[in-house]
Write an enzyme that holds these catalytic residues in place. Structure first.
Site, PDB file in Angstrom:
ATOM      1  N   TYR A  53       0.836  -1.200   0.000  1.00  0.00           N
ATOM      2  CA  TYR A  53       0.000   0.000   0.000  1.00  0.00           C
ATOM      3  C   TYR A  53       0.875   1.257   0.000  1.00  0.00           C
ATOM      4  CZ  TYR A  53      -4.112  -2.887   1.100  1.00  0.00           C
ATOM      5  OH  TYR A  53      -5.123  -3.814   1.076  1.00  0.00           O
ATOM      6  N   GLY A 223     -23.175   2.593  -2.270  1.00  0.00           N
ATOM      7  CA  GLY A 223     -23.271   3.741  -1.366  1.00  0.00           C
ATOM      8  C   GLY A 223     -24.208   4.821  -1.860  1.00  0.00           C
TER       9      GLY A 223
END
Length: 329
Positions: A53, A223
């Protein structure tokens, strides 16, 4: 905050997992620290990251941000259950060097030492295999992990993106060695993508692994994306744009938003709350870019979905059914 055991272990973790993939690429260090403080203050103790990451030339940046947060002290490390991952290539200067990726004993040893240094800690609670390595036998993988456990550098091992048969294979080899084996599986699982229900989740339950769903909002599509699109609050691109271009999938999303609008519910909270009702699920990973997004995710813990809503969700997003009945008599 509600807590549960991670799979068959005695480790207690929160029912939401803080995903940190945005820390660095999209969220600066100060805001990342604020999000982690807010999470810990709310009782969310399970943090997930990975050595890659930060991406591109900044691989490892996210772990370093977490490490600088731990360095602030005040019990931050002791109160956090830390999970990171190994698999992706971490070769010097961003190059794909041999033996700097996957799950060889050499790379596991190299990768864990590098992660510990970036994280500023002397142990990792859950060390996860980020993907299947078909070239490395599990005997070698467990030999490397057992050494790390004996050294106190790793407490538990988990998998990510493993098919059901690999979960079984990994833990059968571990059992023969007298090793603990996998205690968690991190998989793609949400209302839109339910294929994990066929084999991955049953295998995890059979072998005592906690299931940690990633992408619970399916890249933001669950969402309230259509309403946001209409209001000009969201511009979709990439995989999300391709999904919305599919008339069948777009109709599913419209039915989903209409159902929740009828019941006065927020789509993002419902997508998370639904996962919390699913058998075998320890807790979904939420990856907020801001403290406000984290607050919205935490609200899902207070949401109880009615039987009517649950039935409506199943009708809109039917699961694949159990194996083998889903594809046989």
């Amino acid at each position: 905050m509600e807590y549960t055991q991670l799979g068959r272990t005695g480790l207690k973790v929160s029912r939401l997992v803080l995903g940190t993939m945005n820390f660095g690429p999209q969220t600066d260090e100060a805001t990342s620290h604020a999000i982690m403080d807010t999470a810990l203050d709310a009782g969310l103790n399970f943090f997930d990251t990975a050595n890659v990451y930060g991406w591109a030339e900044n691989k490892g940046r996210t772990e370093s941000i977490i490490g600088s947060w731990f360095a602030k002290g005040d019990g931050r490390r002791d109160r956090t259950v830390l999970a990171t991952k190994v698999y992706g290539n971490m070769g010097p200067d961003g190059e794909a060097w041999p033996n700097h990726d996957k799950l060889s004993a050499l790379n596991i040893r190299r990768a864990v030492e590098a992660s510990l240094k970036r994280l500023g800690t002397d142990y990792i609670d859950v060390y996860q295999f980020h993907h299947v390595d078909r070239a490395t036998p599990f005997e070698e993988i467990w030999q490397a992990v057992d050494v790390l456990i004996q050294q106190g550098k790793v407490l538990y091992a988990g998998s990510s993106n493993f098919p059901g048969y690999k979960i079984a294979q990994a833990n059968e080899v571990a059992a023969r060695r007298g090793s603990v084996g996998l205690v968690s599986e991190q998989c793609l699982y949400n209302l839109f993508e339910r294929r994990a229900e066929m084999e991955v989740i049953p295998a995890a339950q059979e072998y005592g692994l906690g299931v940690i769903p990633w992408s619970p909002l399916h890249g933001g599509l669950l969402g309230g994306v259509l309403k946001k699109e209409t209001e000009g609050k969201r511009r979709t691109e990439g995989r999300a744009a391709a999904t919305l271009a599919d008339p069948v999938k777009r109709a599913q999303l419209q039915a989903y938003e209409d159902l929740l609008d009828k019941h006065g519910l927020r789509p993002g909270e419902v997508a998370l709350a639904w996962l919390l009702t699913r058998p075998g699920v320890t807790g979904p990973i939420v990856g907020p870019r801001t403290p406000e997004q984290l607050a919205g995710a935490l609200a899902a813990l207070e949401l109880e979905l009615s039987e009517e809503v649950l039935a409506g969700l199943d009708e809109i997003f039917p699961g694949p059914g159990p194996s083998p009945e889903a594809f046989a008599w």
